[in-house]
Design a protein around this motif. Sequence first.
Motif: not given
Length: 483
Positions: A55, A95, A97, A102-103, A109-110, A207, A209
């Motif tokens: 990612h 985003v 997920s 990711l979150t 990333l978040s 995004c 996921n």
Amino acid sequence: MAPNILLVVLDSVRARNTSLYESDAETTPFLKEFAHKATVYEQARAPGTDSLQSHASIFTGLHVAEHRMRDIGDRLRPGNTIWEELAADGYETGVFSYNSYLTQAPVGLSDAFETVVSGENHRVPFPGGFDPSNLNRDGFKRYLEFMHCVASSGRPLRSLANGLALWDVTRPLIPSRFQGLNIVPDSKFTDEFETWVNNRNGSWAACVNYMSAHTPYLPDPEYDLWAGQTERELMCDLESHKWEFIAGCRPWSERAALERAYNGCIRQVDAELKRLLSTLSRHGELNNTLVVITADHGEGFGEEGAIRPVRSVAHGTTGGLEEDILHVPLVVKYPDQTEGTRVKTVASLTEFPALVRRTIAGERDKSGFVPDNGLVLASDSGLSEQKRDSVPKYVEDVEVYEHGGKAVYRTTRDNRIRKDVEWNGNTMAFDCTYPRETIRLDDHDQTVLQEAFAGLEPSKAVTSDDVVPADDVKARLEQLGYR
């Protein structure tokens, strides 16, 4: 209006188990149909072997050997992703997920998104109360810890109800609408995404996921077409879906049997993908959207390793740089695209940011995921310190998993896919034209490996710090097998 951007990541879905890529099991009927009017990359490769690595590369355009993100403790600095670039151009970003990397996890990333939906509000029926997933102890001590948290939560009745809603003994006795969720299903994120899109007035970039194909492999009964109760009971009985097999606690035949349940999971995520894109079509958004459907990595089910003297199991370092892990599905539908095409040249997911920029500029490059120099790079960094701590419980000697590796793919003049690999000081070469039939080549090209990776210095986009994730985030990462 500028085109919308939608990246759909089918977490852990390897290409060979999708019917789009000629699997015997009809796992992706919708994706196969959707591909008739889209661009299919037959030879796409993931940049890394696990979720965090891949990612980070997809979002930034940096190779794994450049950003070198491995686990908690590595953090992506602000301003380095395509999502932030799009936000600066007026896009609204989001985003969606259950993947905590990711979150939720403090890896940066978040932070790249304005809207972050982790599904936390769907886990328990009463979000204001204590979430039992945050508990750290086992047995009777876990009960005492829970009662202490209930008493100190400020909302004891809600907290107690959440415990009853998730406890295996009482959960079946409670009406379904009040039952807690051990893992939030992908359908909840489709719902959240639809609500979010409907409230947007301008161009958006998102995004999504989906985690249905990620462990645990427990598809809903309507999609569980290839497995049975035996595989379901096995999955529920596993403490570690990787290390129990590596340590010899369980036979490899049981790991191979789980692939049947995994196929049902892919069928389930395919159905959710259909629902997602049907939503966009129904609201008139699909034709003005760049849709990219792919996976961050694949999954190993005990296949003999071609690169290392061990079997490929799950993903990450334990999966290694095998084709089961790196060969992923990739389908792209440009705004207003109506004719399908297939790209046979090897392609890299790291090209995603560049493809987005060209699409916004009005270009429709049907080979947009193929690097200009034709070289596709993939890396594995070996075991991180955090992941290494959990291994001694199963095996004492983890030396074979300590070593990372690097690979370079290229399409030869006779349209073969060549893969040169370096692992533990050894250089090997393979013909991967047919990923199910990887063929060891007598010659190997150490020069192409050296030259491809020579200029990849550690990027300043990533920093290392001592940020510790919250207990609920650590619990979710452990639940998903990431720690």
